[in-house]
Design a protein around this motif. Sequence first.
Motif, PDB file in Angstrom:
ATOM      1  N   GLY A 116       5.324 -14.208 -21.602  1.00  0.00           N
ATOM      2  CA  GLY A 116       5.951 -15.097 -22.577  1.00  0.00           C
ATOM      3  C   GLY A 116       6.590 -16.309 -21.917  1.00  0.00           C
ATOM      4  N   PHE A 117       7.232 -16.088 -20.769  1.00  0.00           N
ATOM      5  CA  PHE A 117       7.829 -17.199 -20.034  1.00  0.00           C
ATOM      6  C   PHE A 117       6.759 -18.194 -19.600  1.00  0.00           C
ATOM      7  N   ALA A 118       5.629 -17.687 -19.117  1.00  0.00           N
ATOM      8  CA  ALA A 118       4.562 -18.576 -18.656  1.00  0.00           C
ATOM      9  C   ALA A 118       3.996 -19.396 -19.809  1.00  0.00           C
ATOM     10  N   LEU A 119       3.837 -18.784 -20.966  1.00  0.00           N
ATOM     11  CA  LEU A 119       3.305 -19.516 -22.113  1.00  0.00           C
ATOM     12  C   LEU A 119       4.273 -20.586 -22.597  1.00  0.00           C
ATOM     13  N   VAL A 120       5.550 -20.266 -22.650  1.00  0.00           N
ATOM     14  CA  VAL A 120       6.550 -21.244 -23.080  1.00  0.00           C
ATOM     15  C   VAL A 120       6.650 -22.377 -22.069  1.00  0.00           C
ATOM     16  N   GLU A 121       6.630 -22.035 -20.786  1.00  0.00           N
ATOM     17  CA  GLU A 121       6.727 -23.052 -19.751  1.00  0.00           C
ATOM     18  C   GLU A 121       5.487 -23.948 -19.745  1.00  0.00           C
ATOM     19  N   ALA A 122       4.336 -23.385 -20.051  1.00  0.00           N
ATOM     20  CA  ALA A 122       3.116 -24.195 -20.125  1.00  0.00           C
ATOM     21  C   ALA A 122       3.223 -25.230 -21.241  1.00  0.00           C
ATOM     22  N   MET A 123       3.815 -24.853 -22.355  1.00  0.00           N
ATOM     23  CA  MET A 123       3.996 -25.823 -23.436  1.00  0.00           C
ATOM     24  C   MET A 123       4.972 -26.915 -23.030  1.00  0.00           C
TER      25      MET A 123
END
Length: 73
Positions: free
Chosen positions: A52-59
């Motif tokens: 979840g952190f990686a997906l949010v950070e990618a955005m």
Amino acid sequence: MLASAKLIAAGLAVLSLAGTSIGIGNVFSSLLNSYSRNPSLRGQLFTYSILGFALVEAMGLFALMMSFLFLYG
């Protein structure tokens, strides 16, 4: 006129980074809440929270890239 429009667009794109920081806070607060409810699932919950952190950070990085594109494109 075009230069001021570029600056406004870049500033608006950077404002979405505030949402990214709120999202990261929500991911890790949910992780701590889940740890306290069920400590035996610690490894699985940590894996999901890192995803979840990686997906949010990618955005967030996408928003930063768009602001640079507006500014220098």
